[in-house]
Motif scaffolding. Structure first.
Motif, PDB file in Angstrom:
ATOM      1  N   ALA A  79       0.846  -1.192   0.000  1.00 37.46           N
ATOM      2  CA  ALA A  79       0.000   0.000   0.000  1.00 37.46           C
ATOM      3  C   ALA A  79       0.882   1.242   0.000  1.00 37.46           C
ATOM      4  O   ALA A  79       2.037   1.201   0.445  1.00 37.46           O
ATOM      5  CB  ALA A  79      -0.917   0.008   1.220  1.00 37.46           C
ATOM      6  N   ASP A  80       0.337   2.320  -0.511  1.00 34.33           N
ATOM      7  CA  ASP A  80       1.039   3.605  -0.444  1.00 34.33           C
ATOM      8  C   ASP A  80       0.905   4.157   0.972  1.00 34.33           C
ATOM      9  O   ASP A  80      -0.180   4.130   1.559  1.00 34.33           O
ATOM     10  CB  ASP A  80       0.457   4.596  -1.447  1.00 34.33           C
ATOM     11  CG  ASP A  80       0.698   4.176  -2.887  1.00 34.33           C
ATOM     12  OD1 ASP A  80       1.541   3.286  -3.107  1.00 34.33           O
ATOM     13  OD2 ASP A  80       0.027   4.719  -3.787  1.00 34.33           O
ATOM     14  N   THR A  81       1.989   4.648   1.516  1.00 30.64           N
ATOM     15  CA  THR A  81       1.961   5.277   2.833  1.00 30.64           C
ATOM     16  C   THR A  81       2.153   6.784   2.669  1.00 30.64           C
ATOM     17  O   THR A  81       2.865   7.230   1.758  1.00 30.64           O
ATOM     18  CB  THR A  81       3.053   4.696   3.741  1.00 30.64           C
ATOM     19  OG1 THR A  81       4.313   4.705   3.043  1.00 30.64           O
ATOM     20  CG2 THR A  81       2.734   3.265   4.129  1.00 30.64           C
ATOM     21  N   LYS A  82       1.543   7.553   3.580  1.00 30.77           N
ATOM     22  CA  LYS A  82       1.560   9.012   3.425  1.00 30.77           C
ATOM     23  C   LYS A  82       1.775   9.696   4.762  1.00 30.77           C
ATOM     24  O   LYS A  82       1.426   9.171   5.818  1.00 30.77           O
ATOM     25  CB  LYS A  82       0.246   9.495   2.807  1.00 30.77           C
ATOM     26  CG  LYS A  82      -0.041   8.937   1.423  1.00 30.77           C
ATOM     27  CD  LYS A  82      -1.348   9.467   0.870  1.00 30.77           C
ATOM     28  CE  LYS A  82      -1.620   8.910  -0.526  1.00 30.77           C
ATOM     29  NZ  LYS A  82      -2.895   9.441  -1.095  1.00 30.77           N
ATOM     30  N   THR A  87       4.441  11.080  -0.002  1.00 27.28           N
ATOM     31  CA  THR A  87       3.892   9.756  -0.289  1.00 27.28           C
ATOM     32  C   THR A  87       5.017   8.795  -0.638  1.00 27.28           C
ATOM     33  O   THR A  87       5.919   9.130  -1.407  1.00 27.28           O
ATOM     34  CB  THR A  87       2.895   9.802  -1.461  1.00 27.28           C
ATOM     35  OG1 THR A  87       1.820  10.681  -1.148  1.00 27.28           O
ATOM     36  CG2 THR A  87       2.339   8.409  -1.752  1.00 27.28           C
ATOM     37  N   LEU A  88       4.959   7.616  -0.074  1.00 28.30           N
ATOM     38  CA  LEU A  88       5.916   6.560  -0.393  1.00 28.30           C
ATOM     39  C   LEU A  88       5.132   5.399  -0.982  1.00 28.30           C
ATOM     40  O   LEU A  88       4.268   4.820  -0.315  1.00 28.30           O
ATOM     41  CB  LEU A  88       6.675   6.116   0.860  1.00 28.30           C
ATOM     42  CG  LEU A  88       7.894   5.208   0.643  1.00 28.30           C
ATOM     43  CD1 LEU A  88       8.925   5.889  -0.249  1.00 28.30           C
ATOM     44  CD2 LEU A  88       8.526   4.839   1.968  1.00 28.30           C
ATOM     45  N   GLU A  89       5.409   5.084  -2.230  1.00 29.70           N
ATOM     46  CA  GLU A  89       4.620   4.082  -2.937  1.00 29.70           C
ATOM     47  C   GLU A  89       5.090   2.665  -2.623  1.00 29.70           C
ATOM     48  O   GLU A  89       6.252   2.421  -2.327  1.00 29.70           O
ATOM     49  CB  GLU A  89       4.696   4.321  -4.449  1.00 29.70           C
ATOM     50  CG  GLU A  89       4.111   5.655  -4.894  1.00 29.70           C
ATOM     51  CD  GLU A  89       4.212   5.852  -6.396  1.00 29.70           C
ATOM     52  OE1 GLU A  89       4.940   5.062  -7.033  1.00 29.70           O
ATOM     53  OE2 GLU A  89       3.578   6.775  -6.921  1.00 29.70           O
ATOM     54  N   ASP A  90       4.151   1.739  -2.741  1.00 33.68           N
ATOM     55  CA  ASP A  90       4.418   0.293  -2.650  1.00 33.68           C
ATOM     56  C   ASP A  90       5.169  -0.100  -1.375  1.00 33.68           C
ATOM     57  O   ASP A  90       6.146  -0.853  -1.411  1.00 33.68           O
ATOM     58  CB  ASP A  90       5.224  -0.176  -3.879  1.00 33.68           C
ATOM     59  CG  ASP A  90       4.464   0.036  -5.170  1.00 33.68           C
ATOM     60  OD1 ASP A  90       3.227  -0.017  -5.130  1.00 33.68           O
ATOM     61  OD2 ASP A  90       5.112   0.259  -6.216  1.00 33.68           O
ATOM     62  N   PHE A 136       9.634  10.332   5.604  1.00 40.47           N
ATOM     63  CA  PHE A 136       8.611  11.035   6.389  1.00 40.47           C
ATOM     64  C   PHE A 136       9.169  11.822   7.572  1.00 40.47           C
ATOM     65  O   PHE A 136       8.570  12.798   8.012  1.00 40.47           O
ATOM     66  CB  PHE A 136       7.578  10.037   6.907  1.00 40.47           C
ATOM     67  CG  PHE A 136       6.787   9.354   5.817  1.00 40.47           C
ATOM     68  CD1 PHE A 136       6.597   9.954   4.591  1.00 40.47           C
ATOM     69  CD2 PHE A 136       6.229   8.097   6.029  1.00 40.47           C
ATOM     70  CE1 PHE A 136       5.874   9.337   3.584  1.00 40.47           C
ATOM     71  CE2 PHE A 136       5.487   7.474   5.043  1.00 40.47           C
ATOM     72  CZ  PHE A 136       5.314   8.095   3.805  1.00 40.47           C
ATOM     73  N   PHE A 137      10.295  11.376   8.094  1.00 39.05           N
ATOM     74  CA  PHE A 137      10.843  12.015   9.300  1.00 39.05           C
ATOM     75  C   PHE A 137      12.340  12.286   9.102  1.00 39.05           C
ATOM     76  O   PHE A 137      13.186  11.684   9.782  1.00 39.05           O
ATOM     77  CB  PHE A 137      10.628  11.113  10.521  1.00 39.05           C
ATOM     78  CG  PHE A 137       9.229  10.564  10.622  1.00 39.05           C
ATOM     79  CD1 PHE A 137       8.192  11.349  11.093  1.00 39.05           C
ATOM     80  CD2 PHE A 137       8.954   9.260  10.217  1.00 39.05           C
ATOM     81  CE1 PHE A 137       6.905  10.842  11.186  1.00 39.05           C
ATOM     82  CE2 PHE A 137       7.676   8.748  10.309  1.00 39.05           C
ATOM     83  CZ  PHE A 137       6.638   9.543  10.781  1.00 39.05           C
ATOM     84  N   PRO A 138      12.702  13.150   8.156  1.00 37.60           N
ATOM     85  CA  PRO A 138      14.120  13.374   7.855  1.00 37.60           C
ATOM     86  C   PRO A 138      14.887  14.032   8.999  1.00 37.60           C
ATOM     87  O   PRO A 138      16.112  13.905   9.063  1.00 37.60           O
ATOM     88  CB  PRO A 138      14.072  14.289   6.623  1.00 37.60           C
ATOM     89  CG  PRO A 138      12.740  14.966   6.698  1.00 37.60           C
ATOM     90  CD  PRO A 138      11.816  13.973   7.317  1.00 37.60           C
TER      91      PRO A 138
END
Length: 377
Positions: A79-82, A87-90, A136-138
């Motif tokens: 699933a894509d996470t956001k 957004t991070l795909e797959d 997501f959390f750089p």
């Protein structure tokens, strides 16, 4: 040497990746658990014959063998996470129990794994991979912060160690969540897999724990003695065996191709030795006139050819080892020079010298001593 180190390095990398992703002492039960060596017909035959595994089967195993063996259900979806606008795909969403950390040797470098209580309560908590942390959390720690799976917010409780990629796919684009929360999002229609591992103080080996699990599952499915298992299982040894067979196929194709260069080297050595014989015709004639036999002349020329080829092989080994070290340091790839390929390289080089020097040696040994001594007069 470079090709050999790359093949062995790939094998080492695959073994390390398998240990990280699968666990060193764990095994897997599933409706179909294949390593890629099944034909399409065999796969569908297994799918038709074997029974689907459910959460009730995992609970049954715990009730029978839970004192000595750890079990965890395992489901996976993509699933894509956001988070916010990122957004991070797959992303691989892995639904497991709290025991999976011990079963698969999951190393959490920041925070913790989720607890049995959080699993029972279907808590929306997650242990994320390095790709999610970076995307997501750089800045700062992601612990206590949220991201979304299928539009549902999950709180980060831990960060898994960086695993890298395996066969072109990142292993860090993943998130472990409780199996109960996973089922609420993705449903419970599909068959699950079950991971198992002997407890540390149980005294059981992996094979013994697998045997106990098979007996329990056959009993649950009411199978008659002598009938085939109605489920599949997979072990790290089976995975490593499959990888080794694939690497052996690669080596069987690639190594002979690289040996073509030795044919070119053999031709060069033959030409060098032919020139050497021509330039030393008078020397050979004098030796034969003083009693040297054909064998002596052949041995001299062959020895020179073998020394020439072996020296070239040794230099090649040294250069290959240096380049392997440089590539390993520069690109972080896993390369290693093994004794097998060193012996193979020098041995084949000497054999090339022997073969390519045979004709010049034979030609030199057949020279007429009188004709040979007149060659430079």
């Amino acid at each position: 040497i470079l090709v050999g180190s790359a093949i062995d390095g790939l094998g080492l990398y695959a073994e390390q990746s398998t240990a990280k992703a699968f666990g060193s002492e764990s095994f897997l039960l599933a409706q179909v658990a294949a390593t890629g060596n099944l034909t399409r017909t065999q796969y569908f035959d297994k799918l038709k014959y074997n029974r689907q595994l459910r959460l009730a089967d995992e609970r049954y195993l715990k009730s029978v063998n839970g004192d000595s063996i750890l079990y965890s259900p395992y489901r996976q979806s993509t699933a894509d996470t956001k988070r916010d606008n990122a957004t991070l795909e797959d992303t691989s969403i892995l639904g497991v129990s709290a025991d999976m950390q011990d079963i698969r040797d999951i190393t959490v470098v920041d925070g913790r794994f989720f607890t049995p209580t959080e699993e029972q309560n279907s808590s929306r908590v997650a242990v994320i991979g390095d790709d999610l942390k970076t995307s997501f959390f750089p800045e700062g720690s992601p612990l206590g912060k949220t991201f979304r799976i299928q539009g549902i917010e999950f709180t980060v409780v831990g960060v898994q160690e960086k695993l890298g990629s395996a066969f072109g796919r990142s292993q860090d684009n993943s998130a472990y969540i409780p199996i109960t929360a996973f089922n609420r999002i993705f449903g419970t229609s599909n068959s699950i897999a079950i991971f198992g591992r002997p407890k540390q103080l149980s005294g059981l080996s992996m094979q013994q724990s697998l045997d106990l699990t098979r007996v329990a599952m056959r009993s649950r499915f009411h199978q008659l003695p002598g009938s085939k298992d109605r489920f599949d299982f997979l072990t790290p040894d089976a995975i490593r065996g499959f990888i080794d067979s694939m690497l052996a196929m690669v080596a069987a194709v690639v190594v002979p191709v690289t040996l073509i260069s030795l044919v070119v080297g053999g031709i060069v050595i033959m030409n060098i030795m032919l020139v050497s014989v021509t330039e030393r015709t008078r020397e050979i004639g004098i030796r034969k006139s003083l009693g040297a036999r054909r064998f002596d002349i052949m041995l001299q020329i062959l020895t020179e050819a073998v020394i020439l080829a072996s020296a070239g092989g040794a230099i090649g080994v040294a250069l290959g080892a240096i380049l392997t070290t440089v590539l390993t340091a520069a690109f972080g790839v896993t390369l290693r020079v093994t004794p097998f390929y060193v012996i193979l390289s020098v041995g084949v080089s000497a054999a090339v010298g022997m073969v390519s020097g045979w004709y010049p040696a034979s030609k030199a040994s057949k020279l007429d001593p009188i004709t040979a001594m007149r060659a430079e007069t």
